[in-house]
Motif scaffolding. Structure first.
Motif, PDB file in Angstrom:
ATOM      1  N   GLU A 194      -1.364 -13.333 -49.644  1.00 52.02           N
ATOM      2  CA  GLU A 194      -0.156 -13.639 -48.883  1.00 52.02           C
ATOM      3  C   GLU A 194       0.891 -12.545 -49.054  1.00 52.02           C
ATOM      4  O   GLU A 194       2.090 -12.806 -49.128  1.00 52.02           O
ATOM      5  N   ALA A 195       0.430 -11.306 -49.102  1.00 47.73           N
ATOM      6  CA  ALA A 195       1.342 -10.179 -49.324  1.00 47.73           C
ATOM      7  C   ALA A 195       2.268  -9.990 -48.127  1.00 47.73           C
ATOM      8  O   ALA A 195       1.850 -10.071 -46.980  1.00 47.73           O
ATOM      9  N   ARG A 196       3.549  -9.743 -48.433  1.00 45.01           N
ATOM     10  CA  ARG A 196       4.533  -9.438 -47.397  1.00 45.01           C
ATOM     11  C   ARG A 196       5.282  -8.175 -47.817  1.00 45.01           C
ATOM     12  O   ARG A 196       5.420  -7.883 -49.009  1.00 45.01           O
ATOM     13  N   MET A 197       5.756  -7.428 -46.824  1.00 47.40           N
ATOM     14  CA  MET A 197       6.471  -6.185 -47.112  1.00 47.40           C
ATOM     15  C   MET A 197       7.706  -6.107 -46.218  1.00 47.40           C
ATOM     16  O   MET A 197       7.679  -6.505 -45.052  1.00 47.40           O
ATOM     17  N   PHE A 198       8.794  -5.577 -46.782  1.00 41.79           N
ATOM     18  CA  PHE A 198      10.049  -5.452 -46.070  1.00 41.79           C
ATOM     19  C   PHE A 198      10.526  -4.003 -46.177  1.00 41.79           C
ATOM     20  O   PHE A 198      10.451  -3.395 -47.248  1.00 41.79           O
ATOM     21  N   LEU A 199      11.015  -3.449 -45.083  1.00 36.44           N
ATOM     22  CA  LEU A 199      11.517  -2.073 -45.049  1.00 36.44           C
ATOM     23  C   LEU A 199      13.022  -2.103 -44.847  1.00 36.44           C
ATOM     24  O   LEU A 199      13.525  -2.687 -43.881  1.00 36.44           O
ATOM     25  N   LEU A 200      13.762  -1.476 -45.768  1.00 34.99           N
ATOM     26  CA  LEU A 200      15.217  -1.429 -45.705  1.00 34.99           C
ATOM     27  C   LEU A 200      15.696   0.009 -45.610  1.00 34.99           C
ATOM     28  O   LEU A 200      15.226   0.876 -46.358  1.00 34.99           O
ATOM     29  N   THR A 201      16.640   0.272 -44.720  1.00 36.10           N
ATOM     30  CA  THR A 201      17.228   1.602 -44.562  1.00 36.10           C
ATOM     31  C   THR A 201      18.631   1.597 -45.165  1.00 36.10           C
ATOM     32  O   THR A 201      19.230   0.527 -45.368  1.00 36.10           O
ATOM     33  N   PRO A 202      19.206   2.775 -45.446  1.00 35.83           N
ATOM     34  CA  PRO A 202      20.565   2.817 -45.997  1.00 35.83           C
ATOM     35  C   PRO A 202      21.581   2.099 -45.112  1.00 35.83           C
ATOM     36  O   PRO A 202      22.467   1.408 -45.615  1.00 35.83           O
TER      37      PRO A 202
ATOM     38  N   LYS B 101       5.819  -6.183 -39.829  1.00 34.28           N
ATOM     39  CA  LYS B 101       4.786  -6.999 -39.195  1.00 34.28           C
ATOM     40  C   LYS B 101       3.691  -6.147 -38.577  1.00 34.28           C
ATOM     41  O   LYS B 101       2.649  -6.664 -38.202  1.00 34.28           O
ATOM     42  N   ALA B 102       3.948  -4.866 -38.453  1.00 33.93           N
ATOM     43  CA  ALA B 102       2.938  -3.932 -37.944  1.00 33.93           C
ATOM     44  C   ALA B 102       3.092  -2.629 -38.722  1.00 33.93           C
ATOM     45  O   ALA B 102       4.125  -1.954 -38.619  1.00 33.93           O
ATOM     46  N   LEU B 103       2.104  -2.280 -39.524  1.00 32.35           N
ATOM     47  CA  LEU B 103       2.219  -1.120 -40.405  1.00 32.35           C
ATOM     48  C   LEU B 103       2.469   0.158 -39.624  1.00 32.35           C
ATOM     49  O   LEU B 103       3.276   1.009 -40.025  1.00 32.35           O
ATOM     50  N   ASP B 104       1.770   0.319 -38.484  1.00 26.57           N
ATOM     51  CA  ASP B 104       1.917   1.573 -37.741  1.00 26.57           C
ATOM     52  C   ASP B 104       3.323   1.729 -37.172  1.00 26.57           C
ATOM     53  O   ASP B 104       3.865   2.837 -37.125  1.00 26.57           O
ATOM     54  N   LEU B 105       3.956   0.621 -36.751  1.00 27.84           N
ATOM     55  CA  LEU B 105       5.308   0.711 -36.218  1.00 27.84           C
ATOM     56  C   LEU B 105       6.302   1.083 -37.311  1.00 27.84           C
ATOM     57  O   LEU B 105       7.224   1.868 -37.086  1.00 27.84           O
ATOM     58  N   ALA B 106       6.129   0.517 -38.512  1.00 22.20           N
ATOM     59  CA  ALA B 106       7.016   0.855 -39.626  1.00 22.20           C
ATOM     60  C   ALA B 106       6.852   2.316 -40.031  1.00 22.20           C
ATOM     61  O   ALA B 106       7.837   3.028 -40.289  1.00 22.20           O
ATOM     62  N   LEU B 107       5.607   2.790 -40.073  1.00 24.12           N
ATOM     63  CA  LEU B 107       5.365   4.208 -40.395  1.00 24.12           C
ATOM     64  C   LEU B 107       5.971   5.116 -39.343  1.00 24.12           C
ATOM     65  O   LEU B 107       6.527   6.179 -39.658  1.00 24.12           O
ATOM     66  N   ASP B 108       5.876   4.701 -38.077  1.00 28.49           N
ATOM     67  CA  ASP B 108       6.478   5.482 -36.992  1.00 28.49           C
ATOM     68  C   ASP B 108       7.974   5.634 -37.203  1.00 28.49           C
ATOM     69  O   ASP B 108       8.543   6.706 -36.993  1.00 28.49           O
ATOM     70  N   ARG B 109       8.635   4.557 -37.629  1.00 31.84           N
ATOM     71  CA  ARG B 109      10.090   4.606 -37.799  1.00 31.84           C
ATOM     72  C   ARG B 109      10.488   5.530 -38.945  1.00 31.84           C
ATOM     73  O   ARG B 109      11.450   6.285 -38.844  1.00 31.84           O
ATOM     74  N   ILE B 110       9.744   5.484 -40.043  1.00 38.19           N
ATOM     75  CA  ILE B 110      10.030   6.400 -41.153  1.00 38.19           C
ATOM     76  C   ILE B 110       9.815   7.840 -40.710  1.00 38.19           C
ATOM     77  O   ILE B 110      10.636   8.726 -40.966  1.00 38.19           O
ATOM     78  N   ASP B 111       8.705   8.084 -40.008  1.00 38.47           N
ATOM     79  CA  ASP B 111       8.367   9.431 -39.565  1.00 38.47           C
ATOM     80  C   ASP B 111       9.438   9.980 -38.627  1.00 38.47           C
ATOM     81  O   ASP B 111       9.876  11.120 -38.746  1.00 38.47           O
ATOM     82  N   ARG B 112       9.883   9.143 -37.666  1.00 33.79           N
ATOM     83  CA  ARG B 112      10.879   9.600 -36.710  1.00 33.79           C
ATOM     84  C   ARG B 112      12.216   9.863 -37.398  1.00 33.79           C
ATOM     85  O   ARG B 112      12.934  10.799 -37.049  1.00 33.79           O
TER      86      ARG B 112
END
Length: 418
Positions: free
Chosen positions: A107-115, A146-157
């Protein structure tokens, strides 16, 4: 009887779990270095995978910092020093991210927080740190990945933007000949949300290229004027002035031609609307969900079209889409072929879109909350690429299905209003 795990060891184990999950997530897109590990987690240094640059270049690639945190439950709280988020001049450190993890393997969940989110959404406590309480974070879907590729895209951009902005230096006393990467744009405008205008990044790139050409013109004139100022030879200076007059002279004097199409009101409104939707979806914790719903609808429609192809010109492809309105989850899509004669406003011949205009609704969809009927006269779709043996599924996944934007507009409108 098993000995109870001491709190300090449990904290170290949780830190290791957060570290492992963070590394696993980042390694798919970035080169990753680990700086340190302690009971709070690890700091990872990430670099975009740009092989044409290295750290010894005069223009090195931008690095990012990712801090990993593991929340064992709502009672867990972490603090981030405010100095990690804002520099001494009060500017956000856009290259800093916090990845928060919770739950066991099943039941792993992950959250991405920006400054920006940490500063605006969380409390700053007395020791000048931002407090992240698990009881708040774990109940919110706003930051959940909720979608790993979308989160990676945001960090990359975001890293791409930081790299671009940091490496541009302007001198205030003259106009430079700037070299830019016209593809750069704020990450929020690269979110794959449809709009009636078209491709926002592409249009913005064209706008910036137009401005770039104007800079070249201004720079050219500046250099000519500078040569007159620095000249000690009147004949030479007058020759330059004559050239300026020949290139930029009008009956009313010297006029430097600048582009008159830099501003487009329709594009401006599209950009504002796009940003409003992203903010609204993000606030509701539904941005990824909305994008994934759009993706799944497109994939299922393309697959259904592929199975039914070829569709003759006397049939209309009809899809009934049922979805859960609050959480934006797809329930089912059922498809069928309807005789074109059953529609009062189907196209009578092949055209660019092959759209069917339904009674009481514009174009090809009839919608109520949670229920959309989508119709398309595929056989009257005049696409030069359509030919016998075409892989319709691949074709539509790549080029899109006409007017599915209206489906997502309806879904958004029913969920959030106009």
């Amino acid at each position: 009887m098993r000995d109870e795990i001491p709190p300090w060891l449990k904290a170290m184990q949780n830190g290791s779990i957060g570290e492992a999950r963070t590394r696993s997530f980042l390694i798919d897109r970035f080169w990753v270095l680990e700086r340190s590990v302690d009971i709070d987690g690890a700091d990872f240094i990430i670099q975009r995978r740009i092989t044409s640059k290295n750290l010894l270049d005069r223009d090195p690639p931008r690095l990012g910092i990712v801090q990993a945190k593991f929340f064992s439950g709502p009672e867990t709280t972490f603090h981030i020093p405010r100095s990690y988020l804002i520099d001494k001049d009060g500017r956000l450190r856009k290259e800093f991210f916090v990845l928060c993890h919770t739950g066991d393997a099943g039941e792993a969940r992950m959250f991405l927080l920006t400054p920006n989110e940490l500063i605006s959404d969380f409390e700053i406590v007395e020791d000048d740190k931002v407090r992240i309480p698990g009881c708040v974070l774990l109940k919110s879907e706003k930051y959940e990945v909720k979608a790993l590729d979308l989160a990676l895209d945001r960090i990359d951009r975001t890293l791409s933007l930081a790299e671009f902005a940091n490496n541009r230096n302007f001198l205030s006393w003259f106009l430079p000949r700037v070299t830019i990467d016209s593809s750069q744009i704020d990450p929020i405008f690269q979110e794959p949300i449809d709009n009636w205008w078209g491709d926002i990044p592409a249009t913005f790139a064209e706008m910036r290229e137009t401005a770039q050409q104007a800079i070249y013109t201004l720079d050219e004139v500046r250099e000519s004027l500078q040569s007159i100022v620095e000249s000690t030879d009147p004949e030479q200076a007058l020759a330059v002035a004559e050239q300026i007059k020949a290139w930029h002279g009008t009956p009313y004097g010297i006029r430097i031609g600048l582009p008159d199409d830099l501003y487009n009101e329709s594009f401006h409104l599209t950009v504002l609307r796009h940003k409003e939707r992203i903010i609204e979806l993000k606030r509701a914790g539904l941005l990824d969900t909305f994008i994934l719903l759009k993706r799944r609808i497109g994939e299922e429609l393309a697959a259904a079209l592929s199975k039914l192809s070829p569709i003759d010109s006397n049939s209309v492809f009809q899809a009934t889409i049922r979805y859960e309105q609050t959480k934006l989850s797809l329930i089912e899509i059922s498809v069928s072929l309807i005789p074109a004669e059953d529609f009062s406003q189907a196209p009578t011949e092949r055209d660019r879109w092959g759209l069917v205009r339904l009674d009481k609704h514009e174009w090809c969809a009839s919608a109520i909350p949670g229920h959309i009927i989508y119709c398309w006269a595929v056989g009257r779709y005049a696409d030069a690429k359509v030919e016998a043996g075409l892989d319709w599924k691949a074709h539509f996944l790549q080029s899109g299905i006409p007017s599915t934007k209206s489906l997502m507009d309806d879904i958004y409108m029913f969920r959030f209003g106009e």
